[in-house]
Design an enzyme around this catalytic site. Structure first.
Site, PDB file in Angstrom:
ATOM      1  N   ARG A 125       0.780  -1.226   0.000  1.00 50.61           N
ATOM      2  CA  ARG A 125       0.000   0.000   0.000  1.00 50.61           C
ATOM      3  C   ARG A 125       0.819   1.288   0.000  1.00 50.61           C
ATOM      4  NH1 ARG A 125      -1.915   1.633   5.347  1.00 50.61           N
ATOM      5  NH2 ARG A 125      -0.619   0.711   6.957  1.00 50.61           N
ATOM      6  N   GLU A 158       8.697   3.684   8.505  1.00 51.80           N
ATOM      7  CA  GLU A 158       8.401   2.579   7.599  1.00 51.80           C
ATOM      8  C   GLU A 158       9.566   2.446   6.625  1.00 51.80           C
ATOM      9  OE1 GLU A 158       5.503   0.913   7.647  1.00 51.80           O
ATOM     10  OE2 GLU A 158       4.050   2.235   8.600  1.00 51.80           O
ATOM     11  N   GLN A 185       1.320  -3.940   3.437  1.00 53.65           N
ATOM     12  CA  GLN A 185       2.460  -3.239   4.039  1.00 53.65           C
ATOM     13  C   GLN A 185       2.875  -2.071   3.150  1.00 53.65           C
ATOM     14  OE1 GLN A 185       5.828  -5.748   5.116  1.00 53.65           O
ATOM     15  NE2 GLN A 185       7.180  -3.981   5.412  1.00 53.65           N
ATOM     16  N   HIS A 186       3.356  -0.990   3.783  1.00 55.34           N
ATOM     17  CA  HIS A 186       3.952   0.118   3.037  1.00 55.34           C
ATOM     18  C   HIS A 186       5.338  -0.324   2.591  1.00 55.34           C
ATOM     19  CE1 HIS A 186       0.919   3.042   3.989  1.00 55.34           C
ATOM     20  NE2 HIS A 186       1.156   3.061   5.281  1.00 55.34           N
ATOM     21  N   ILE A 187       5.445  -0.804   1.375  1.00 58.02           N
ATOM     22  CA  ILE A 187       6.727  -1.314   0.891  1.00 58.02           C
ATOM     23  C   ILE A 187       6.749  -1.204  -0.635  1.00 58.02           C
ATOM     24  CG2 ILE A 187       5.830  -3.691   0.797  1.00 58.02           C
ATOM     25  CD1 ILE A 187       8.594  -4.701   1.562  1.00 58.02           C
TER      26      ILE A 187
END
Ligand SMILES: *[C@@H]1O[C@H](CO)[C@@H](O)[C@H](O)[C@H]1NC(C)=O
Ligand SMILES: *[C@@H]1O[C@H](CO)[C@@H](O)[C@H](O)[C@H]1NC(C)=O
Ligand SMILES: *[C@@H]1O[C@H](CO)[C@@H](O)[C@H](O)[C@H]1NC(C)=O
Ligand SMILES: *[C@@H]1O[C@H](CO)[C@@H](O)[C@H](O)[C@H]1NC(C)=O
Ligand SMILES: *[C@@H]1O[C@H](CO)[C@@H](O)[C@H](O)[C@H]1NC(C)=O
Ligand SMILES: *[C@@H]1O[C@H](CO)[C@@H](O)[C@H](O)[C@H]1NC(C)=O
Length: 421
Positions: A125, A158, A185-187
């Site tokens: 995300r 993050e 996940q923020h990735i």
């Protein structure tokens, strides 16, 4: 044709018919020749047909190449604002729509779900696009459609980019989890194939890059954000910044060339630790290629990844279209998404919504736009692809001109909520 020549043409036809009728028996050798001739022409016809289909497929491929989108004027050439280039866009979109309608394979060609090799959704995300609303929707849908949703618990910092070893561990962990499942996940985009691992179903959301910057600016200046973080991660995990920082509005910040509000081209590092690069989440983990800010190369790589790997990249600016496309392209997980979304709309669209935003001047928006050209082009590309996926669904049903009119315009009004997440 004159009546005369018409008659003589008919007579000639009759002659030929007669020739066949009456001469077949007396000339048996001829029929063998005729069969041979027929066979040859059939082969030739089939050959022609195949090569026509081939060239049609080629044409289709070319049409769907990222670079060609831009060439067609479908993405981001009219980046200067909501009023620019409207008639052209409508015509082009109309043309593309007509084209898709005339071919039978559009939805299938735009369907990356069937290319997944493992039954799990990877939602890497993007921050400030309303991803929490989608996660809440998936949590609800999990109960109806039978899957589990898990998210990375999050931390103060993050890490969008990860080292190889950590990445391997993450992939291994995700592949051993119960299936079917969704992981958020923020990735940056993770290429499972590169690690010789089966490919998941990739999804994501995007949002107007300028709106994202405005959203982030006020998000990290809202007192409730720091209180929430400390409630979640333990008291005093994050320090409340000074009033001077919290009260800085975006117009002033840009005007004063504050480091928080300067968007240097091709800048590699991220001195203020914001999330200004939406393309990074699609470009991937290659720092040299993906980190330079607003880089054309990173944008093109991001477009290619969306084309080749993402099942759906939606946007809450087109809520209904996003939900419909999710429902049809990933039915296993998103069946009933629209119903589930609107059942709880009150709460879904309000999740993590920042109630402390301020008005931003057109002048500031324009200044930002000049430095975010490639980010904007990528965003327009994602929206256009979403619209194509939506249009392609109409095949097979009778979907007339009237339905076409329901198609959004590239720069037209969004059907979603007031963007305030
Ligand atoms: C896309 O592929 C998935 C998986 O094969 C399938 O369930 C879905 O119906 C397809 N959707 C479209 C619109 O082709
Ligand atoms: C993922 O990695 C494979 C193998 O290295 C490569 O062929 C493919 O192009 C990569 N995909 C993306 C979107 O980068
Ligand atoms: C836009 O980019 C240029 C070139 O990197 C830079 O000099 C300028 O300060 C930037 N403007 C803003 C508002 O970020
Ligand atoms: C969602 O909203 C409804 C009514 O607006 C309320 O009854 C319900 O408790 C809310 N759910 C959550 C999870 O906040
Ligand atoms: C804004 O939202 C936060 C968190 O949802 C809440 O704690 C706060 O009271 C709200 N502030 C206002 C002014 O509505
Ligand atoms: C979106 O769908 C909902 C539920 O079907 C409907 O009530 C609403 O009017 C739609 N919005 C737009 C802009 O079409």
């Amino acid at each position: 044709m004159t009546p005369n020549s018409d008659r003589s043409y008919k007579m000639k036809l009759r002659d030929v018919e007669n020739a066949f009728k009456y001469r077949r028996i007396p000339y048996p050798k001829r029929s063998v020749e005729l069969i041979a001739l027929l066979a040859i022409s059939c082969t030739f016809f089939l050959f022609m047909h195949t090569s026509k289909l081939n060239s049609r497929l080629k044409e289709m491929e070319v049409k769907l190449q990222p670079s060609e989108f831009s060439a067609l004027g479908l993405t981001g050439n009219h980046i200067s604002g909501h009023d620019a280039g409207k008639p052209d866009d409508i015509n082009t979109l109309h043309g593309t729509y007509q084209y898709l309608k005339s071919t039978g394979q559009a939805a299938d060609m735009l369907n990356n779900t069937k290319r997944a090799e493992v039954d799990f959704i990877f939602f890497n995300r993007v921050p400030k696009v309303g991803s929490q609303s989608l996660m809440e929707l998936m949590r609800r849908l999990g109960k109806i459609n039978g899957f589990v949703h898990a998210r990375n618990p999050g931390s103060v910092k993050e890490s969008i980019m990860m080292r190889q070893e950590a990445l391997k561990d993450l992939i291994a962990d995700l592949l051993t989890r119960q299936k079917p499942h969704v992981y958020s996940q923020h990735i940056a985009y993770v290429n499972f194939t590169r690690f010789h691992m089966p490919r998941p179903i990739y999804i994501n959301l995007v949002r107007d890059p300028i709106e994202r910057i405005i959203s982030w600016h006020y998000y990290i200046r809202a007192r409730w954000y720091y209180n929430d973080m400390n409630a979640k991660l333990g008291p005093k995990s994050v320090k409340m910044p000074p009033d001077e920082f919290l009260n800085l509005d975006l117009d002033t910040c840009v005007r004063n060339k504050d480091p928080y509000c300067t968007f240097e081209q091709m800048q590699m590092n991220n001195p203020v630790g914001d999330h200004r690069r939406q393309t990074l989440f699609f470009c991937g983990m290659n720092k040299k290629l993906c980190m330079p800010f607003n880089s054309k190369m990173a944008m093109q790589k991001a477009k290619r990844t969306v084309e080749s790997d993402y099942a759906v990249v939606g946007t809450w600016e087109d809520t209904n279209i996003t939900l419909t496309v999710l429902e049809h392209y990933i039915p296993r997980y998103f069946r009933n998404a629209k119903v589930a979304y609107y059942l709880g709309k009150e709460n879904l669209s309000r999740i993590n919504r920042n109630n402390v935003t301020r008005i931003v001047s057109d002048e500031t928006r324009q200044i930002l736009r000049t430095n975010l050209t490639n980010e904007i082009e990528f965003y327009e590309f994602c929206k256009q692809r979403l619209y194509l996926q939506y249009a392609a669904l109409s095949q097979g049903r009778s979907f007339g001109e009237d339905d076409y009119l329901l198609m959004p315009q590239l720069h037209g009004q969004a059907d979603g909520d007031e963007a305030e997440y």
